[in-house]
Design a protein around this motif. Structure first.
Motif, short mmCIF file in Angstrom:
data_model
loop_
_atom_site.label_atom_id
_atom_site.label_comp_id
_atom_site.label_asym_id
_atom_site.label_seq_id
_atom_site.Cartn_x
_atom_site.Cartn_y
_atom_site.Cartn_z
N UNK A 180 -14.86 7.74 43.34
CA UNK A 180 -14.51 6.80 44.40
C UNK A 180 -14.22 7.63 45.64
N UNK A 181 -15.00 7.40 46.68
CA UNK A 181 -14.82 8.14 47.93
C UNK A 181 -14.88 7.17 49.10
N UNK A 182 -13.89 7.26 49.98
CA UNK A 182 -13.82 6.37 51.15
C UNK A 182 -13.79 7.22 52.41
N UNK A 183 -14.56 6.81 53.38
CA UNK A 183 -14.59 7.50 54.68
C UNK A 183 -13.37 7.16 55.51
N UNK A 184 -13.01 8.07 56.36
CA UNK A 184 -12.04 7.85 57.42
C UNK A 184 -12.72 8.27 58.71
N UNK A 185 -12.12 7.90 59.83
CA UNK A 185 -12.73 8.23 61.11
C UNK A 185 -13.84 7.25 61.45
N UNK A 186 -14.75 7.68 62.31
CA UNK A 186 -15.82 6.81 62.80
C UNK A 186 -17.01 6.83 61.84
N UNK B 194 -16.19 13.22 56.43
CA UNK B 194 -17.58 13.65 56.33
C UNK B 194 -18.45 12.53 55.77
N UNK B 195 -19.74 12.52 56.12
CA UNK B 195 -20.66 11.55 55.51
C UNK B 195 -20.65 11.70 53.98
N UNK B 196 -20.83 10.59 53.28
CA UNK B 196 -20.82 10.60 51.82
C UNK B 196 -22.17 11.10 51.31
N UNK B 197 -22.14 12.05 50.40
CA UNK B 197 -23.36 12.63 49.84
C UNK B 197 -23.63 11.96 48.49
N UNK B 198 -24.35 10.87 48.51
CA UNK B 198 -24.61 10.08 47.31
C UNK B 198 -25.40 10.88 46.29
N UNK B 199 -26.39 11.63 46.75
CA UNK B 199 -27.22 12.41 45.84
C UNK B 199 -26.42 13.43 45.06
N UNK B 200 -25.58 14.18 45.74
CA UNK B 200 -24.76 15.19 45.07
C UNK B 200 -23.76 14.53 44.12
N UNK B 201 -23.16 13.42 44.55
CA UNK B 201 -22.20 12.72 43.70
C UNK B 201 -22.88 12.19 42.45
N UNK B 202 -24.03 11.58 42.62
CA UNK B 202 -24.78 11.04 41.50
C UNK B 202 -25.16 12.14 40.51
N UNK C 225 -17.88 3.57 51.91
CA UNK C 225 -17.28 3.73 50.59
C UNK C 225 -18.38 3.90 49.56
N UNK C 226 -18.09 4.76 48.57
CA UNK C 226 -19.01 5.00 47.46
C UNK C 226 -18.22 4.91 46.16
N UNK C 227 -18.75 4.12 45.25
CA UNK C 227 -18.16 4.03 43.91
C UNK C 227 -19.29 4.29 42.93
N UNK C 228 -19.05 5.21 42.00
CA UNK C 228 -20.02 5.50 40.95
C UNK C 228 -19.29 5.39 39.62
N UNK C 229 -19.82 4.55 38.72
CA UNK C 229 -19.27 4.38 37.38
C UNK C 229 -20.35 4.71 36.36
N UNK C 230 -20.04 5.64 35.47
CA UNK C 230 -20.97 6.07 34.45
C UNK C 230 -20.46 5.59 33.10
#
Length: 150
Positions: free
Chosen positions: A84-90, A14-22, A98-103
């Motif tokens: 840390x979230x990485x996409x698979x597929x197309x 699935x597409x990465x949801x940066x807003x929700x993750x943040x 890839x999304x990495x968030x460090x707080x």
């Protein structure tokens, strides 16, 4: 700031949801959030235009390595929450792969932890990518940072 936080890792098609993750990563006792997004770009390779990337992963091993890297970065930098979230597929051009968030309490450790994580992920994660060109051709590409390349 307490560095007792949490870690969320995932592989997803699935597409990465940066807003929700943040939003979920924020902590009232932390003043810094560092975000890295790796995005598919429309490169020209040997005269062919890239339309998308296709990622494949050895999921069980990739998740173990992602968790181990998050555990390791906590020993180096005092960060609290990690995603840390990485996409698979197309993954199409302009989409995040890839999304990495460090707080953390301060910018320095959050930024350094984020940089450390992306460098280690590029070197160690069993995820492979194939370039998909506008003309329909596909070609596996080698990651220059991968430890088994040497």
């Amino acid at each position: 700031m307490s560095t007792e936080g949490w870690t969320k890792i995932s592989l997803t098609s699935d597409p990465l949801d940066v807003g929700a993750a943040l939003s979920s990563a924020r902590s009232s006792d932390c003043g810094a959030i560092s975000i890295f997004l790796g995005t598919t770009r429309a490169d020209i390779v040997d005269g062919k235009k890239v339309e998308a990337l296709r990622y494949e992963a050895y999921e069980a091993m990739a998740l173990k390595i992602m968790q181990a890297l998050c555990d390791q970065v906590r020993k180096i930098y005092p960060v609290k929450n990690l995603i840390v979230s990485h996409r698979t597929g197309v993954v199409k051009v302009k989409e995040d792969s890839i999304m990495i968030i460090c707080v953390g309490g301060h910018r320095s450790e959050s930024i350094k932890a984020t940089e450390w994580l992306i460098n280690e992920i590029k070197a160690k994660l069993p995820v492979w990518k194939k370039e998909i060109f506008v003309n329909g051709l596909e070609e596996w590409i080698e990651n220059k940072e991968t430890f088994w390349r040497e």
